[in-house]
Write a protein that holds these residues in place. Sequence first.
Motif, PDB file in Angstrom:
ATOM      1  N   GLY A  39     -47.772  55.964 -14.599  1.00 63.41           N
ATOM      2  CA  GLY A  39     -47.686  54.650 -13.977  1.00 63.41           C
ATOM      3  C   GLY A  39     -47.851  53.526 -14.980  1.00 63.41           C
ATOM      4  O   GLY A  39     -47.131  52.518 -14.934  1.00 63.41           O
ATOM      5  N   HIS A  43     -45.054  50.716 -15.915  1.00 65.14           N
ATOM      6  CA  HIS A  43     -45.380  49.291 -15.796  1.00 65.14           C
ATOM      7  C   HIS A  43     -45.030  48.537 -17.074  1.00 65.14           C
ATOM      8  O   HIS A  43     -44.347  47.511 -17.041  1.00 65.14           O
ATOM      9  CB  HIS A  43     -46.866  49.114 -15.463  1.00 65.14           C
ATOM     10  CG  HIS A  43     -47.306  47.698 -15.568  1.00 65.14           C
ATOM     11  ND1 HIS A  43     -47.077  46.772 -14.573  1.00 65.14           N
ATOM     12  CD2 HIS A  43     -47.943  47.028 -16.570  1.00 65.14           C
ATOM     13  CE1 HIS A  43     -47.553  45.601 -14.954  1.00 65.14           C
ATOM     14  NE2 HIS A  43     -48.092  45.727 -16.156  1.00 65.14           N
ATOM     15  N   PHE A  58     -40.994  54.871 -11.665  1.00 64.74           N
ATOM     16  CA  PHE A  58     -41.863  54.787 -10.495  1.00 64.74           C
ATOM     17  C   PHE A  58     -41.310  55.613  -9.333  1.00 64.74           C
ATOM     18  O   PHE A  58     -42.080  56.182  -8.558  1.00 64.74           O
ATOM     19  CB  PHE A  58     -42.095  53.335 -10.073  1.00 64.74           C
ATOM     20  CG  PHE A  58     -43.224  52.671 -10.813  1.00 64.74           C
ATOM     21  CD1 PHE A  58     -44.525  53.154 -10.722  1.00 64.74           C
ATOM     22  CD2 PHE A  58     -42.997  51.565 -11.612  1.00 64.74           C
ATOM     23  CE1 PHE A  58     -45.571  52.550 -11.405  1.00 64.74           C
ATOM     24  CE2 PHE A  58     -44.041  50.944 -12.292  1.00 64.74           C
ATOM     25  CZ  PHE A  58     -45.329  51.446 -12.189  1.00 64.74           C
ATOM     26  N   THR A  79     -47.842  53.114  -5.573  1.00 60.04           N
ATOM     27  CA  THR A  79     -46.646  53.476  -6.331  1.00 60.04           C
ATOM     28  C   THR A  79     -45.388  53.046  -5.580  1.00 60.04           C
ATOM     29  O   THR A  79     -44.433  52.561  -6.189  1.00 60.04           O
ATOM     30  CB  THR A  79     -46.636  54.982  -6.629  1.00 60.04           C
ATOM     31  OG1 THR A  79     -47.822  55.315  -7.355  1.00 60.04           O
ATOM     32  CG2 THR A  79     -45.419  55.384  -7.445  1.00 60.04           C
ATOM     33  N   ASN A  82     -44.826  49.542  -6.253  1.00 58.56           N
ATOM     34  CA  ASN A  82     -44.277  49.332  -7.593  1.00 58.56           C
ATOM     35  C   ASN A  82     -42.789  49.645  -7.644  1.00 58.56           C
ATOM     36  O   ASN A  82     -42.037  48.965  -8.362  1.00 58.56           O
ATOM     37  CB  ASN A  82     -45.043  50.166  -8.622  1.00 58.56           C
ATOM     38  CG  ASN A  82     -46.353  49.528  -8.995  1.00 58.56           C
ATOM     39  OD1 ASN A  82     -46.458  48.319  -9.122  1.00 58.56           O
ATOM     40  ND2 ASN A  82     -47.383  50.343  -9.163  1.00 58.56           N
ATOM     41  N   VAL A  83     -42.344  50.650  -6.910  1.00 58.59           N
ATOM     42  CA  VAL A  83     -40.905  50.944  -6.839  1.00 58.59           C
ATOM     43  C   VAL A  83     -40.167  49.715  -6.317  1.00 58.59           C
ATOM     44  O   VAL A  83     -39.176  49.272  -6.911  1.00 58.59           O
ATOM     45  CB  VAL A  83     -40.621  52.177  -5.943  1.00 58.59           C
ATOM     46  CG1 VAL A  83     -39.128  52.301  -5.654  1.00 58.59           C
ATOM     47  CG2 VAL A  83     -41.144  53.450  -6.575  1.00 58.59           C
TER      48      VAL A  83
END
Length: 94
Positions: A39, A43, A58, A79, A82-83
Amino acid sequence: HWRGEAGDAAGAAAEFEELLADRERLLGPDHLHTLIARGNHAHWRGEAGDAAGAAAEFEELLADRERLLGPDHPDTLHTSRNVAHWRGKAESGR
């Protein structure tokens, strides 16, 4: 992390890539610390300008977290967020 916070996102991504390789080798691909390193790498890859690459990483991480932790686990949900974030940046070109 601190390297990226200091403005060197590409350097942070490179360091997390090295850390990720070590964690995969020593702990295995499904270990919590390996997932965290994945992760972090994704990022900082995004912060370095590769939003599409970050989104793809991600997405892969999301599939593994769903498999290992379940769809409702906080790490899985984070997560998923974040995608969406990095897909949006990739589509907008930012």
